[in-house]
Design a protein around this motif. Structure first.
Motif, PDB file in Angstrom:
ATOM      1  N   GLY A  93       0.784  -1.222   0.000  1.00 44.25           N
ATOM      2  CA  GLY A  93       0.000   0.000   0.000  1.00 44.25           C
ATOM      3  C   GLY A  93       0.816   1.272   0.000  1.00 44.25           C
ATOM      4  O   GLY A  93       0.267   2.359  -0.185  1.00 44.25           O
ATOM      5  N   SER A 163     -14.456   2.789  -6.408  1.00 47.36           N
ATOM      6  CA  SER A 163     -14.519   3.136  -4.978  1.00 47.36           C
ATOM      7  C   SER A 163     -13.628   4.325  -4.628  1.00 47.36           C
ATOM      8  O   SER A 163     -12.888   4.312  -3.640  1.00 47.36           O
ATOM      9  CB  SER A 163     -14.134   1.928  -4.109  1.00 47.36           C
ATOM     10  N   ARG A 227      -8.386   9.310  -2.349  1.00 52.10           N
ATOM     11  CA  ARG A 227      -7.907   7.926  -2.297  1.00 52.10           C
ATOM     12  C   ARG A 227      -8.448   7.138  -3.483  1.00 52.10           C
ATOM     13  O   ARG A 227      -9.656   7.111  -3.729  1.00 52.10           O
ATOM     14  CB  ARG A 227      -8.328   7.274  -0.979  1.00 52.10           C
ATOM     15  N   VAL A 228      -7.538   6.503  -4.202  1.00 44.93           N
ATOM     16  CA  VAL A 228      -7.896   5.707  -5.376  1.00 44.93           C
ATOM     17  C   VAL A 228      -7.354   4.295  -5.180  1.00 44.93           C
ATOM     18  O   VAL A 228      -6.148   4.057  -5.327  1.00 44.93           O
ATOM     19  CB  VAL A 228      -7.313   6.308  -6.672  1.00 44.93           C
ATOM     20  N   PRO A 229      -8.201   3.316  -4.831  1.00 44.17           N
ATOM     21  CA  PRO A 229      -7.715   1.932  -4.689  1.00 44.17           C
ATOM     22  C   PRO A 229      -7.251   1.376  -6.029  1.00 44.17           C
ATOM     23  O   PRO A 229      -7.905   1.561  -7.056  1.00 44.17           O
ATOM     24  CB  PRO A 229      -8.956   1.171  -4.183  1.00 44.17           C
ATOM     25  N   ILE A 230      -6.099   0.714  -6.043  1.00 37.98           N
ATOM     26  CA  ILE A 230      -5.583   0.033  -7.231  1.00 37.98           C
ATOM     27  C   ILE A 230      -5.106  -1.356  -6.799  1.00 37.98           C
ATOM     28  O   ILE A 230      -4.957  -1.608  -5.595  1.00 37.98           O
ATOM     29  CB  ILE A 230      -4.450   0.834  -7.907  1.00 37.98           C
ATOM     30  N   GLY A 233      -2.162  -1.544  -4.212  1.00 37.40           N
ATOM     31  CA  GLY A 233      -2.114  -0.583  -3.114  1.00 37.40           C
ATOM     32  C   GLY A 233      -3.205   0.453  -3.228  1.00 37.40           C
ATOM     33  O   GLY A 233      -4.333   0.155  -3.648  1.00 37.40           O
ATOM     34  N   GLU A 234      -2.878   1.691  -2.893  1.00 41.41           N
ATOM     35  CA  GLU A 234      -3.838   2.780  -2.921  1.00 41.41           C
ATOM     36  C   GLU A 234      -3.106   4.084  -3.222  1.00 41.41           C
ATOM     37  O   GLU A 234      -2.109   4.409  -2.572  1.00 41.41           O
ATOM     38  CB  GLU A 234      -4.552   2.883  -1.571  1.00 41.41           C
ATOM     39  N   ARG A 236      -2.802   7.935  -2.872  1.00 36.90           N
ATOM     40  CA  ARG A 236      -3.257   8.962  -1.936  1.00 36.90           C
ATOM     41  C   ARG A 236      -2.777  10.303  -2.469  1.00 36.90           C
ATOM     42  O   ARG A 236      -1.606  10.650  -2.363  1.00 36.90           O
ATOM     43  CB  ARG A 236      -2.732   8.685  -0.533  1.00 36.90           C
TER      44      ARG A 236
END
Length: 249
Positions: A93, A163, A227-230, A233-234, A236
């Motif tokens: 992450g 999300s 915040r962009v979930p990938i 990880g994420e 920020r």
């Protein structure tokens, strides 16, 4: 007379012990470069004893648990050197720019002193990268602010972008005028924003845009993170807004 002065200088050096200035690092800052999530990197620093007496070094002290250190030799005779190995692990992450530090200590009869702070920099990039690195702008109360950033593929696989969320906090100053009064600030969640993606599927070698719209209604500052979930990880993405009561003339 010159011989007498030379003897005084030598006596003072040995009577006062080793000065921290007589320990020399080959560099005070180095970079791990660009890394992927979960990757491990190692780099080394070298410390030299340029002084006339033996130096006793403490164990290097990293600033966080994701950085480990190893000192090849803690006792340095005059003219000796030692290697400081620094190992970094990009934790799950972890994304974006990294800045770590390692403190180097010297043990003397009078106590322990820090003679150098080593800086380690780099960046961790995942399956998606973004630009610009920060959304920073100035607005006026009542404006509708529209911002955008670009999300680009950094993998050979399709990436699903879903999300999206943002966590923003407003630091409100209720006084008149545009001047910011720190003693009058009230903090509260800021929710008057919208997030929108141009496309939720990011293909290899492709890019898409993320849009953010804000409607500030009070003077002060708005700070937070998108915040962009990938998959690995994420992202920020930092947001920083200065809100004025009226537009400057």
């Amino acid at each position: 007379m010159r011989l007498f002065i030379r003897h005084i200088v030598i006596f003072l050096l040995f009577s006062t012990g080793l000065s921290a200035q007589q320990l020399r690092m080959d560099a005070l800052e180095k970079s791990f470069g660009t890394m992927r999530p979960l990757e491990r990197r190692t780099l080394t620093f070298t410390v030299y004893n340029d002084g006339p007496v033996t130096a006793h070094l403490g164990q290097p002290r990293p600033s966080c648990g994701c950085t480990a250190t190893m000192l090849s030799n803690s006792t340095l005779a005059p003219g000796d050197s030692a290697v400081v190995e620094v190992r970094f692990h990009a934790a799950p992450g972890m994304m974006g720019q990294i800045a770590k530090s390692v403190s180097m200590d010297l043990h003397e009869e009078s106590g322990t002193t820090t003679f150098a702070v080593l800086r380690i920099r780099g960046s961790v990039v995942g399956d998606v990268i973004y630009s610009p690195g920060m959304l920073r702008f100035t607005a006026v109360v009542g404006d509708t602010v529209r911002l955008q950033l670009t999300l680009s593929s950094n993998t050979d696989k399709p990436v699903r972008l879903q999300s999206l969320s943002a966590s923003l906090l407003a630091y409100v100053d209720t006084t008149a005028g545009n001047r910011y009064h720190i003693d009058q600030v009230q903090s509260r969640p800021f929710t008057a924003f919208d997030l929108h993606l141009e496309a939720e599927q990011l293909m290899p070698d492709d890019s898409t845009r993320l849009y953010m719209q804000l409607r500030p209604t009070e003077k002060g500052q708005i700070n937070g993170t998108i915040r962009v979930p990938i998959p690995d990880g994420e992202l920020r993405i930092p947001v920083s807004v200065v809100v004025l009561r009226t537009r400057a003339p």
